[in-house]
Design a protein around this motif. Structure first.
Motif, mmCIF file in Angstrom:
data_model
loop_
_atom_site.group_PDB
_atom_site.id
_atom_site.type_symbol
_atom_site.label_atom_id
_atom_site.label_comp_id
_atom_site.label_asym_id
_atom_site.label_seq_id
_atom_site.Cartn_x
_atom_site.Cartn_y
_atom_site.Cartn_z
ATOM 1 N N VAL A 27 0.850 -1.189 0.000
ATOM 2 C CA VAL A 27 0.000 0.000 0.000
ATOM 3 C C VAL A 27 0.891 1.247 0.000
ATOM 4 C CG1 VAL A 27 -1.905 1.207 1.116
ATOM 5 C CG2 VAL A 27 -1.685 -1.282 1.377
ATOM 6 N N PHE A 28 0.595 2.164 -0.920
ATOM 7 C CA PHE A 28 1.299 3.438 -1.010
ATOM 8 C C PHE A 28 0.249 4.549 -0.940
ATOM 9 C CE2 PHE A 28 3.571 0.163 -3.222
ATOM 10 C CZ PHE A 28 4.921 0.382 -2.951
ATOM 11 N N ARG A 29 0.336 5.395 0.067
ATOM 12 C CA ARG A 29 -0.686 6.424 0.272
ATOM 13 C C ARG A 29 -0.083 7.813 0.099
ATOM 14 N NH1 ARG A 29 -1.686 2.549 4.441
ATOM 15 N NH2 ARG A 29 -3.788 1.619 4.317
ATOM 16 N N GLY A 30 -0.928 8.725 -0.361
ATOM 17 C CA GLY A 30 -0.553 10.140 -0.400
ATOM 18 C C GLY A 30 0.525 10.481 -1.399
ATOM 19 N N ILE A 31 0.580 9.784 -2.528
ATOM 20 C CA ILE A 31 1.586 10.089 -3.556
ATOM 21 C C ILE A 31 1.123 11.306 -4.351
ATOM 22 C CG2 ILE A 31 2.844 9.218 -5.548
ATOM 23 C CD1 ILE A 31 2.160 6.388 -4.599
ATOM 24 N N PRO A 32 1.927 12.366 -4.460
ATOM 25 C CA PRO A 32 1.490 13.532 -5.242
ATOM 26 C C PRO A 32 1.541 13.238 -6.744
ATOM 27 C CG PRO A 32 3.707 13.875 -4.409
ATOM 28 C CD PRO A 32 3.219 12.598 -3.801
ATOM 29 N N ALA A 58 5.316 6.991 2.043
ATOM 30 C CA ALA A 58 3.933 6.929 1.551
ATOM 31 C C ALA A 58 3.114 6.001 2.445
ATOM 32 C CB ALA A 58 3.905 6.456 0.102
ATOM 33 N N GLY A 59 3.250 6.199 3.757
ATOM 34 C CA GLY A 59 2.554 5.351 4.700
ATOM 35 C C GLY A 59 1.221 5.874 5.172
ATOM 36 N N ALA A 60 0.939 7.164 4.937
ATOM 37 C CA ALA A 60 -0.294 7.776 5.442
ATOM 38 C C ALA A 60 -1.026 8.481 4.304
ATOM 39 C CB ALA A 60 0.019 8.766 6.560
ATOM 40 N N PHE A 61 -2.351 8.583 4.428
ATOM 41 C CA PHE A 61 -3.130 9.313 3.436
ATOM 42 C C PHE A 61 -2.678 10.767 3.376
ATOM 43 C CE2 PHE A 61 -6.350 5.923 4.300
ATOM 44 C CZ PHE A 61 -6.459 5.461 2.991
ATOM 45 N N GLY A 62 -2.675 11.315 2.170
ATOM 46 C CA GLY A 62 -2.303 12.705 1.993
ATOM 47 C C GLY A 62 -3.448 13.645 2.325
ATOM 48 N N PRO A 63 -3.178 14.960 2.287
ATOM 49 C CA PRO A 63 -4.221 15.948 2.593
ATOM 50 C C PRO A 63 -5.435 15.793 1.678
ATOM 51 C CG PRO A 63 -2.069 16.990 2.554
ATOM 52 C CD PRO A 63 -1.866 15.594 2.043
ATOM 53 N N THR A 64 -6.595 16.069 2.235
ATOM 54 C CA THR A 64 -7.835 16.068 1.470
ATOM 55 C C THR A 64 -8.113 17.479 0.952
ATOM 56 O OG1 THR A 64 -9.037 16.352 3.555
ATOM 57 C CG2 THR A 64 -8.849 14.130 2.689
ATOM 58 N N ALA A 65 -8.883 17.576 -0.129
ATOM 59 C CA ALA A 65 -9.234 18.879 -0.681
ATOM 60 C C ALA A 65 -10.120 19.640 0.297
ATOM 61 C CB ALA A 65 -9.957 18.710 -2.008
ATOM 62 N N LEU A 91 -2.753 10.641 -4.620
ATOM 63 C CA LEU A 91 -3.458 9.386 -4.861
ATOM 64 C C LEU A 91 -2.835 8.266 -4.032
ATOM 65 C CD1 LEU A 91 -1.306 7.839 -6.840
ATOM 66 C CD2 LEU A 91 -2.457 9.129 -8.640
ATOM 67 N N ASN A 92 -3.524 7.133 -4.029
ATOM 68 C CA ASN A 92 -3.102 5.965 -3.257
ATOM 69 C C ASN A 92 -3.095 4.749 -4.165
ATOM 70 O OD1 ASN A 92 -3.670 7.664 -0.772
ATOM 71 N ND2 ASN A 92 -5.754 7.366 -1.533
ATOM 72 N N VAL A 93 -2.178 3.828 -3.911
ATOM 73 C CA VAL A 93 -2.069 2.611 -4.715
ATOM 74 C C VAL A 93 -2.024 1.399 -3.795
ATOM 75 C CG1 VAL A 93 -0.734 1.348 -6.439
ATOM 76 C CG2 VAL A 93 -0.766 3.862 -6.490
ATOM 77 N N TRP A 94 -2.885 0.424 -4.070
ATOM 78 C CA TRP A 94 -2.830 -0.897 -3.446
ATOM 79 C C TRP A 94 -2.454 -1.896 -4.538
ATOM 80 C CZ3 TRP A 94 -6.158 2.830 -1.889
ATOM 81 C CH2 TRP A 94 -6.426 2.994 -0.518
ATOM 82 N N THR A 95 -1.442 -2.700 -4.307
ATOM 83 C CA THR A 95 -1.025 -3.649 -5.333
ATOM 84 C C THR A 95 -0.590 -4.965 -4.700
ATOM 85 O OG1 THR A 95 0.557 -4.090 -7.120
ATOM 86 C CG2 THR A 95 1.293 -2.614 -5.356
ATOM 87 N N PRO A 96 -0.954 -6.092 -5.321
ATOM 88 C CA PRO A 96 -0.504 -7.377 -4.792
ATOM 89 C C PRO A 96 0.933 -7.704 -5.157
ATOM 90 C CG PRO A 96 -1.862 -7.737 -6.725
ATOM 91 C CD PRO A 96 -1.893 -6.257 -6.453
#
Length: 520
Positions: A27-32, A58-65, A91-96
């Motif tokens: 899981v990659f969170r909060g990638i600009p 990229a461990g946490a969700f990024g800022p929301t609008a 954006l966030n990415v979940w990948t196996p």
């Protein structure tokens, strides 16, 4: 992909990011995907992010609008987390399998929220279940409300939609490194996310970026430019500033949100009123998306579309509107006729088909058909590429909510155990229905077929309801046929007037004479 102390590290065109392994999924969170849209970039199209050195966490969700909270009436049913910060184009990415050679199907998700609320960090949107089943899942934050959909003389239109296009381009350039296949991208969304999906699939600038599309409870549509301008002017009047991007950019952000919420509370999908929306801009949206898609735009793009049986109940049950519409009787029906630009034969037909329905149900289904089911039927009828249509019909365990708008999300994501999903569904949602619905979405994203027959002249619709999924042919055809010859009487206005408007009096008299109404 490399590992950093056991955590996955992937290199994007702008720098490396470090994610997390969670339950066998990376899981990659909060990638600009674009730079912060504030300061000199306020109300402007997105630009690429500044590249970074080293490895970005990229461990946490990024800022929301920026967005106003839901009202007290809706808060018991809908959650909307806020993450502070200016870098909200993330954006966030979940990948196996975060490896370049995996070439897995990709699902890009655009959240709903009437283009004024929502975010990718809502727990019900957890992409782990899609990654668990072999799909690289991407969820996107984009600008909302006046920041993303205000219409100004000194700024380009549709910056929020341009954000989404920038995210799609990021996926096309970057997703291979996360194990995805840029040639197998499905774009999807619910409500406003579905409206956005339709606009992007039809956009010439998005050609080649999308292989398939999912439109849940939202048709390809645009909003009248004058309607959006009126929303901006009302805000400008409250703020006592000119209706320009330059003037709005100088207003304190919190105050801007308060005024936006205050002006926007007067509208709803059923009753109409001021609203932000995607507009035809001659550039990204050169024409009406529904017309474009039924005229051959997006060749080769397969579609999965559908609705919930009782969409309108989310709009009418909170705050007591359902009971108020029943009490209004003829006034409510007349307002619905004006909102839908139809004559009295339409509510008479609905009454004949549903003799035991209350006024609120007649109004709700009429408006839902006009705004949602009719255009989705037109979309499926008007294209040669495969289309698959569903209806979600399982009734919530929350009182009076029925199979309401957004209820299907916990089933599509197989996230019914999340407290946010239970706010709409109540306790005890059937896991077997989630297995069926989530499995259908995974199959569609993976190979283009959700597991039932494609749309044709027989109008096959997959019903996800009590007793398990089944196929019904033309379950809404009788209601939708009423609109084929519906006209707008001369005395009815084009937009729904207030319940006390004298313009409604002749319509109300005719409704009473015709026997459309029943005692509630």
């Amino acid at each position: 992909m490399t590992a950093d102390r056991g955590n996955p590290v992937v290199r994007t065109p702008y720098g490396a990011v470090r994610g997390r392994w969670e339950q066998g999924v990376a899981v990659f969170r909060g990638i600009p995907y674009a730079a912060s849209p504030f300061g000199p970039r306020r109300f402007r199209p997105p630009v690429p992010p500044q590249p970074w050195d080293g490895v970005r966490d990229a461990g946490a969700f990024g800022p929301t609008a920026p967005k106003p909270p839901y009202s007290e009436a809706f808060a018991p049913y809908l959650s909307d987390p806020v993450v502070p910060g200016d870098d909200c184009l993330n954006l966030n990415v979940w990948t196996p399998d975060p490896a370049p050679g995996a070439r897995l199907p990709v699902f890009v998700w655009l959240h709903g929220g009437a283009l004024t609320r929502g975010s990718s960090s809502l727990p019900v949107y957890d992409g782990r279940t899609f990654a668990r089943d072999g799909v690289v899942f991407v969820s996107v934050n984009y600008r909302l409300g006046v920041e993303g959909y205000g219409l100004f003389p000194d700024a380009p239109a549709n910056p929020g939609l341009r954000d989404q296009l920038a995210a799609l381009r990021w996926v096309h350039e970057s997703i291979t490194a996360f194990g995805g296949d840029p040639g197998r991208v499905t774009l999807g969304g619910q409500s406003a996310g579905a409206v956005s999906t339709g606009a992007l699939v039809a956009a010439p600038q998005a050609r080649g970026l999308v292989r398939r599309a999912v439109l849940q409870s939202g048709p390809p549509e645009t909003t009248d430019r004058d309607k959006v301008r009126r929303m901006v002017r009302r805000m400008a009047n409250r703020l006592k500033v000119p209706a320009t991007a330059e003037a709005f950019a100088a207003v304190d952000r919190a105050r801007l949100l308060r005024v936006q919420a205050d002006v926007g509370r007067l509208g709803s999908p059923v009753l109409g009123g001021p609203a932000f929306g995607i507009v035809v801009d001659g550039d990204l949206v050169p024409r009406d998306p529904l017309e474009a898609l039924t005229d051959g735009a997006a060749p080769g793009v397969e579609l999965l579309t559908g609705w919930t049986r009782d969409e309108y109940r989310l709009w009418l049950v909170p705050g007591g509107l359902l009971d108020r519409i029943d009490r209004l009787g003829a006034v409510a029906l007349a307002g619905a006729m004006a909102r839908c630009r139809c004559g009295g034969e339409v509510p008479r037909g609905y009454r004949a088909l549903h003799p035991d329905a209350g006024t609120a149900e007649i109004v709700g289904q009429m408006v839902t058909d006009h705004l949602l089911r009719i255009p989705l039927h037109r979309l499926a009828d008007g294209r040669t590429e495969p289309s698959y249509v569903y209806e979600f019909a399982w009734p919530s365990h929350r009182p009076r909510m029925g199979a309401c708008h957004a209820l299907e999300l916990g089933f599509v994501f197989d996230s019914g155990d999340e407290p946010d999903a239970r706010k709409l569904a109540g306790e005890g949602a059937p896991q077997e229905l989630a297995d069926a619905m989530h499995g259908a979405w995974v199959r569609f994203v993976s190979d283009g077929s959700p597991g039932w027959e494609r749309w044709d002249a027989g109008h096959p619709v997959r019903i996800f309801g009590e007793g398990g999924p089944r196929i019904a042919h033309g379950p809404r055809d009788r209601e939708l046929a009423l609109w084929a010859t519906a006209g707008t009487p001369a005395e009815e206005p084009a937009a729904a007037p207030a319940p006390t408007s004298p313009e409604l009096r002749p319509v109300i008299r005719r409704l009473r004479r015709s026997g459309v109404l029943r005692r509630n």
